[in-house]
Design a protein around this motif. Structure first.
Motif, PDB file in Angstrom:
ATOM      1  N   LEU A 108      26.799  -7.184  57.697  1.00 62.07           N
ATOM      2  CA  LEU A 108      27.670  -6.325  58.509  1.00 62.07           C
ATOM      3  C   LEU A 108      29.060  -6.912  58.709  1.00 62.07           C
ATOM      4  O   LEU A 108      29.968  -6.204  59.144  1.00 62.07           O
ATOM      5  CB  LEU A 108      27.033  -6.061  59.874  1.00 62.07           C
ATOM      6  N   ARG A 109      29.234  -8.201  58.430  1.00 64.88           N
ATOM      7  CA  ARG A 109      30.544  -8.828  58.583  1.00 64.88           C
ATOM      8  C   ARG A 109      30.979  -9.481  57.270  1.00 64.88           C
ATOM      9  O   ARG A 109      31.707 -10.468  57.255  1.00 64.88           O
ATOM     10  CB  ARG A 109      30.505  -9.865  59.715  1.00 64.88           C
ATOM     11  N   SER A 110      30.523  -8.928  56.151  1.00 65.01           N
ATOM     12  CA  SER A 110      30.972  -9.392  54.840  1.00 65.01           C
ATOM     13  C   SER A 110      32.380  -8.868  54.571  1.00 65.01           C
ATOM     14  O   SER A 110      32.887  -7.996  55.295  1.00 65.01           O
ATOM     15  CB  SER A 110      30.028  -8.890  53.747  1.00 65.01           C
ATOM     16  N   GLU A 111      33.003  -9.366  53.542  1.00 63.51           N
ATOM     17  CA  GLU A 111      34.360  -8.914  53.189  1.00 63.51           C
ATOM     18  C   GLU A 111      34.399  -7.405  52.961  1.00 63.51           C
ATOM     19  O   GLU A 111      35.264  -6.697  53.487  1.00 63.51           O
ATOM     20  CB  GLU A 111      34.839  -9.651  51.937  1.00 63.51           C
ATOM     21  N   THR A 112      33.434  -6.893  52.192  1.00 60.48           N
ATOM     22  CA  THR A 112      33.390  -5.458  51.897  1.00 60.48           C
ATOM     23  C   THR A 112      33.214  -4.636  53.160  1.00 60.48           C
ATOM     24  O   THR A 112      33.914  -3.643  53.375  1.00 60.48           O
ATOM     25  CB  THR A 112      32.231  -5.158  50.919  1.00 60.48           C
ATOM     26  N   SER A 113      32.266  -5.050  54.014  1.00 62.09           N
ATOM     27  CA  SER A 113      32.012  -4.307  55.246  1.00 62.09           C
ATOM     28  C   SER A 113      33.226  -4.313  56.165  1.00 62.09           C
ATOM     29  O   SER A 113      33.559  -3.297  56.783  1.00 62.09           O
ATOM     30  CB  SER A 113      30.806  -4.882  55.986  1.00 62.09           C
ATOM     31  N   LEU A 114      33.900  -5.450  56.257  1.00 61.15           N
ATOM     32  CA  LEU A 114      35.079  -5.537  57.116  1.00 61.15           C
ATOM     33  C   LEU A 114      36.209  -4.646  56.614  1.00 61.15           C
ATOM     34  O   LEU A 114      36.869  -3.953  57.404  1.00 61.15           O
ATOM     35  CB  LEU A 114      35.552  -6.996  57.224  1.00 61.15           C
ATOM     36  N   ILE A 115      36.433  -4.640  55.306  1.00 64.19           N
ATOM     37  CA  ILE A 115      37.483  -3.772  54.737  1.00 64.19           C
ATOM     38  C   ILE A 115      37.178  -2.315  55.044  1.00 64.19           C
ATOM     39  O   ILE A 115      38.052  -1.534  55.441  1.00 64.19           O
ATOM     40  CB  ILE A 115      37.611  -3.995  53.212  1.00 64.19           C
ATOM     41  N   GLN A 116      35.904  -1.940  54.868  1.00 62.59           N
ATOM     42  CA  GLN A 116      35.510  -0.556  55.123  1.00 62.59           C
ATOM     43  C   GLN A 116      35.656  -0.202  56.602  1.00 62.59           C
ATOM     44  O   GLN A 116      36.122   0.883  56.948  1.00 62.59           O
ATOM     45  CB  GLN A 116      34.051  -0.344  54.681  1.00 62.59           C
ATOM     46  N   THR A 117      35.253  -1.112  57.468  1.00 58.52           N
ATOM     47  CA  THR A 117      35.334  -0.843  58.906  1.00 58.52           C
ATOM     48  C   THR A 117      36.781  -0.728  59.359  1.00 58.52           C
ATOM     49  O   THR A 117      37.137   0.178  60.121  1.00 58.52           O
ATOM     50  CB  THR A 117      34.609  -1.953  59.697  1.00 58.52           C
ATOM     51  N   ILE A 118      37.612  -1.627  58.896  1.00 57.57           N
ATOM     52  CA  ILE A 118      39.041  -1.577  59.222  1.00 57.57           C
ATOM     53  C   ILE A 118      39.638  -0.237  58.792  1.00 57.57           C
ATOM     54  O   ILE A 118      40.467   0.353  59.483  1.00 57.57           O
ATOM     55  CB  ILE A 118      39.791  -2.752  58.545  1.00 57.57           C
ATOM     56  N   GLY A 119      39.155   0.282  57.659  1.00 54.42           N
ATOM     57  CA  GLY A 119      39.684   1.532  57.111  1.00 54.42           C
ATOM     58  C   GLY A 119      39.373   2.771  57.924  1.00 54.42           C
ATOM     59  O   GLY A 119      39.925   3.842  57.670  1.00 54.42           O
ATOM     60  N   ARG A 120      38.498   2.648  58.948  1.00 55.15           N
ATOM     61  CA  ARG A 120      38.155   3.837  59.745  1.00 55.15           C
ATOM     62  C   ARG A 120      39.331   4.373  60.547  1.00 55.15           C
ATOM     63  O   ARG A 120      39.276   5.514  61.003  1.00 55.15           O
ATOM     64  CB  ARG A 120      37.000   3.531  60.709  1.00 55.15           C
ATOM     65  N   CYS A 121      40.381   3.559  60.744  1.00 57.64           N
ATOM     66  CA  CYS A 121      41.542   4.070  61.491  1.00 57.64           C
ATOM     67  C   CYS A 121      42.760   4.238  60.588  1.00 57.64           C
ATOM     68  O   CYS A 121      43.891   4.354  61.077  1.00 57.64           O
ATOM     69  CB  CYS A 121      41.870   3.163  62.674  1.00 57.64           C
ATOM     70  N   ALA A 122      42.530   4.276  59.277  1.00 61.54           N
ATOM     71  CA  ALA A 122      43.645   4.395  58.333  1.00 61.54           C
ATOM     72  C   ALA A 122      44.170   5.816  58.207  1.00 61.54           C
ATOM     73  O   ALA A 122      45.125   6.057  57.478  1.00 61.54           O
ATOM     74  CB  ALA A 122      43.218   3.879  56.956  1.00 61.54           C
ATOM     75  N   ARG A 123      43.543   6.760  58.900  1.00 60.66           N
ATOM     76  CA  ARG A 123      44.007   8.150  58.823  1.00 60.66           C
ATOM     77  C   ARG A 123      44.947   8.502  59.975  1.00 60.66           C
ATOM     78  O   ARG A 123      45.314   9.659  60.138  1.00 60.66           O
ATOM     79  CB  ARG A 123      42.800   9.097  58.808  1.00 60.66           C
ATOM     80  N   ASN A 124      45.275   7.510  60.784  1.00 59.19           N
ATOM     81  CA  ASN A 124      46.154   7.749  61.923  1.00 59.19           C
ATOM     82  C   ASN A 124      47.391   6.868  61.795  1.00 59.19           C
ATOM     83  O   ASN A 124      47.301   5.695  61.427  1.00 59.19           O
ATOM     84  CB  ASN A 124      45.414   7.429  63.230  1.00 59.19           C
ATOM     85  N   VAL A 125      48.567   7.449  62.094  1.00 57.69           N
ATOM     86  CA  VAL A 125      49.822   6.722  61.921  1.00 57.69           C
ATOM     87  C   VAL A 125      49.892   5.484  62.815  1.00 57.69           C
ATOM     88  O   VAL A 125      50.605   4.521  62.514  1.00 57.69           O
ATOM     89  CB  VAL A 125      51.025   7.675  62.189  1.00 57.69           C
ATOM     90  N   HIS A 126      49.118   5.479  63.922  1.00 61.01           N
ATOM     91  CA  HIS A 126      49.090   4.322  64.816  1.00 61.01           C
ATOM     92  C   HIS A 126      47.921   3.384  64.496  1.00 61.01           C
ATOM     93  O   HIS A 126      47.553   2.545  65.321  1.00 61.01           O
ATOM     94  CB  HIS A 126      48.972   4.777  66.279  1.00 61.01           C
ATOM     95  N   GLY A 127      47.328   3.515  63.338  1.00 63.04           N
ATOM     96  CA  GLY A 127      46.115   2.781  62.990  1.00 63.04           C
ATOM     97  C   GLY A 127      46.229   1.274  63.188  1.00 63.04           C
ATOM     98  O   GLY A 127      47.155   0.625  62.691  1.00 63.04           O
ATOM     99  N   LYS A 128      45.273   0.740  63.932  1.00 67.27           N
ATOM    100  CA  LYS A 128      45.253  -0.693  64.205  1.00 67.27           C
ATOM    101  C   LYS A 128      43.814  -1.169  64.286  1.00 67.27           C
ATOM    102  O   LYS A 128      42.945  -0.463  64.810  1.00 67.27           O
ATOM    103  CB  LYS A 128      45.973  -0.978  65.534  1.00 67.27           C
ATOM    104  N   ALA A 129      43.559  -2.355  63.746  1.00 66.79           N
ATOM    105  CA  ALA A 129      42.222  -2.953  63.822  1.00 66.79           C
ATOM    106  C   ALA A 129      42.328  -4.293  64.535  1.00 66.79           C
ATOM    107  O   ALA A 129      43.238  -5.080  64.257  1.00 66.79           O
ATOM    108  CB  ALA A 129      41.633  -3.139  62.433  1.00 66.79           C
TER     109      ALA A 129
END
Length: 697
Positions: free
Chosen positions: A569-590
């Protein structure tokens, strides 16, 4: 019925047109494997729809979880409104598989709760595949499980033609063999009822319509399709086909042949146990199987009938089962969404199923034929799929090594950037002040030296690190800033218990919070996401269900707790995917919270910021100002099935819902006594929906 045609106000932009052309060309050239590497928010679903339009082939899209499947299903229904977009997932709200634990001598009987809405959608998918070519089926890994022979399902269908004569009693018998139940009072999919010379059938693939057959003596005078509540005639047919209500129903000759085959296997297994001096197992398998055989002879069905499917299908031991893939014709394409997760899941299905059944067979609870009621092995799945498109922002080794074409979609047509990232390390109050001062003064070399035990040697983004001494105080502070903008927050934890406890804590602090994990049934999951988008929920706390593919443009902050902990759940792939959950908003922040910066965190930050830089350069070159692109709310699965729960019920407590059910039941009985059956039926459906909300369906 016709060609695939995308209806959308959008035109391909950025990397989309290149990806559509490259992938479509590769598929039309006959290549077996291709990969679409698309970052979050790059419009992968739209691109998939355009590829389907270009290649004009029936398509199976496999997702690794039901929530993601539901989202893609809704999006594709919007992009392909004139084509058959279907939904095929496991129809269990609750499922406890049959198993035996020899160490405790504990036999656990199969127990499950079937969601008839999803069962109807499964039948709808199969009927569409048998009757038309412009079909897209969005499925979970349920697609690789045993489903029965397609030719048997099609052969058993009851065909009616106006003007022909039929044996009325034989029709009723045949309907029972097809898995339909006679019920003159409760009418829903899979039910038929008789009123004089009229037979009314509610096909398993229908949601709010049913078929009426009107006879005069033995002659069929009319075939009508009626609306469920209004009883209004929608259409009249000259001929009509009623498909089975069960995927395991078989014709009588096939059943008789299967019974003999099962009996032979039973005798062989009894002999084997006796030769091993396993008298208990021999007695057990004989009693259990003979009881099943009696039920099969009498009713054509028994509990656990799927374990005998090899005998009904005419397969040899070890032969692969008939899955959803067999219901497609020869020329079709499989899209594997979020392939870096879905492929490993497909690989694991067979091994898990086999290990559970070994004890059942070894100790006499099941015949060896139970092994053949199974999911496809990975190699069988790959062989049965004529062509495959892998779709992922982080494709794995198998995809990249085997694909003839890998098409990247890094640039988003919206101009939206990958999220900005902050890593917050938990330190004591004294150290926090010192470290914050070093960062403020941009003394990064000294800061790096001070943190050398907490960061990897190659970590270059030292300015992205911040420091806190109180985790929950900081989390609440960050959430409050986002909610001031009327935006939403996702928080990921490592366990279900943490998710539930954190959501309760946030509620106590005055936030509209809720949790989401695998214990929540598939229909309710979709409604929770819709409530998050609507604002009825402001903060959603989950585990790994919040990673891949969730399209929630209202979310501008993703918080990852225990980001430094090692594991899947905290692998590189999982982290990239999780961070991407807010990439659809102009204020996106992780924000990644932890005690240190793991190597996986460092790699995820590096890749995210690399992609962010590419997008920034594209925006500067083309004069694009990033803006959040909002899309309309999807209907829920229940709404698609005509079962929308009233908004006033959605957030009632369980006790309040039970009180409401009791009140509605009194109203329903009163309406029935007054012969106001239409009102009684509507009240009954409302009661069912309420029962579903608290898991009593």
């Amino acid at each position: 019925m016709g060609k695939f045609k995308v209806i959308s106000k959008f035109n391909p932009k950025g990397d989309q047109e290149k990806a559509i052309n490259e992938i479509s060309k590769s598929i039309l050239q006959g290549n077996k494997y291709q990969t679409l590497l698309g970052v979050t928010g790059s419009g992968k679903t739209y691109v998939m729809a355009k590829i389907i339009e270009k290649i004009q082939k029936p398509t199976l899209i496999i997702c690794h979880n039901k929530l993601l499947a539901a989202q893609i299903y809704h999006e594709l229904k919007n992009f392909l409104p004139n084509n058959a977009v279907e939904y095929f997932i496991s129809y269990y709200d609750y499922y406890q598989p049959e198993s035996y634990i020899p160490e405790k001598d504990l036999y656990i009987e199969k127990d499950c709760s079937i969601n008839w809405v999803i069962d109807r959608l499964r039948h709808s998918a199969v009927v569409s595949l048998l009757t038309r070519k412009d079909v897209v089926v969005v499925a979970s890994v349920s697609a690789i499980y045993n489903l029965g022979r397609p030719d048997e399902y099609e052969k058993q269908a009851l065909r009616f033609e106006v003007g022909k004569e039929y044996n009325f009693k034989e029709i009723l018998k045949k309907l029972v063999y097809l898995g339909y139940q006679r019920n003159d009072f409760e009418f829903k999919p899979g039910i038929f009822r008789v009123k004089g010379d009229i037979v009314e059938i509610f096909p398993s693939s229908y949601e709010d319509r049913y078929i009426r057959l009107e006879f005069f003596d033995n002659e069929l005078e009319a075939i009508k399709e009626l609306k469920y509540f209004e009883r209004e005639v929608l259409k009249e047919y000259k001929d009509y086909i009623v498909y089975p209500a069960s995927f395991y129903s078989v014709e009588k000759p096939t059943l008789e042949k299967a019974l003999l085959s099962i009996e032979e296997e039973l005798q062989d297994q009894i002999k084997y146990f006796l030769s091993q001096k396993k008298f208990l197992e021999a007695n057990r398998i004989e009693k259990r199987t003979k009881a099943d055989l009696e039920l099969l002879k009498e009713f054509g069905y028994c509990k656990g009938i799927e374990n005998y499917s090899r005998h009904f299908d005419g397969r040899k031991p070890g032969d692969p089962p008939f899955s959803l893939l067999e219901f497609f014709k020869d020329d079709f394409v499989v899209f594997i969404d979020e392939s870096h997760v879905t492929l490993p899941q497909i690989k694991a299905m067979y091994r898990g199923d086999r290990s559970r059944k070994e004890n059942l067979v070894k100790y006499g609870f099941r015949l060896p034929c139970a092994y053949d009621n199974r999911p496809l092995k990975f190699e069988e799945f790959i062989e049965k799929a004529p062509q495959i498109l892998f779709v992922s922002a982080t494709p794995g080794k198998f995809e990249l090594e085997n694909s003839q074409v890998v098409s990247e979609m890094i640039v988003r047509p919206t101009g939206l950037l990958d999220p900005d990232i902050t890593i917050k390390l938990l330190v004591d109050n004294k150290d926090k002040e010192i470290l914050k001062r070093l960062k403020k003064e941009k003394k990064y070399d000294l800061l790096k030296e001070t943190l050398k035990d907490r960061i990897p040697e190659n970590f270059e983004y030292i300015e992205k690190i911040d420091f806190i001494d109180n985790l929950m105080k900081d989390v609440i502070f960050e959430i409050s800033k986002v909610l001031e903008r009327k935006e939403r927050v996702l928080i990921t934890t490592l366990t279900k218990k943490q998710a539930e406890e954190l959501s309760e804590y946030l509620k106590e602090q005055g936030f509209k919070a809720y949790y989401l994990h695998s214990n929540i049934d598939s229909v309710k999951r979709v409604d929770i996401i819709r409530d998050l988008r609507k604002g009825d929920i402001e903060v959603l706390v989950g585990v790994n269900l919040l990673r891949e593919g969730l399209d929630i443009p209202e979310v501008s902050l993703v918080i990852i707790l225990d980001a430094d902990k090692q594991g899947f759940l905290r692998s590189e792939t999982s982290l990239i995917q999780t961070i991407g959950r807010c990439a659809r908003n102009v204020h996106g922040k992780a924000i990644l919270y932890g005690d240190k910066v793991s190597q996986a965190m460092a790699n995820a930050v590096r890749e995210t910021l690399r992609r962010r830089k590419i997008q920034e350069e594209y925006n500067k070159k083309h004069g694009i100002i990033p803006q959040t692109v909002y899309r309309p709310l999807d209907t829920s699965i229940l709404e698609d099935a005509g079962l929308k729960p009233k908004d006033e019920y959605k957030h009632l407590s369980e006790d309040e819902i039970l009180e409401k059910i009791e009140k509605l039941e009194k109203e329903m009985k009163k309406a029935a006594k007054e012969w106001n059956f239409e009102k009684a039926i509507k009240l009954r459906e409302e009661i069912k929906n309420l029962r579903r909300l608290i898991g009593l369906a």
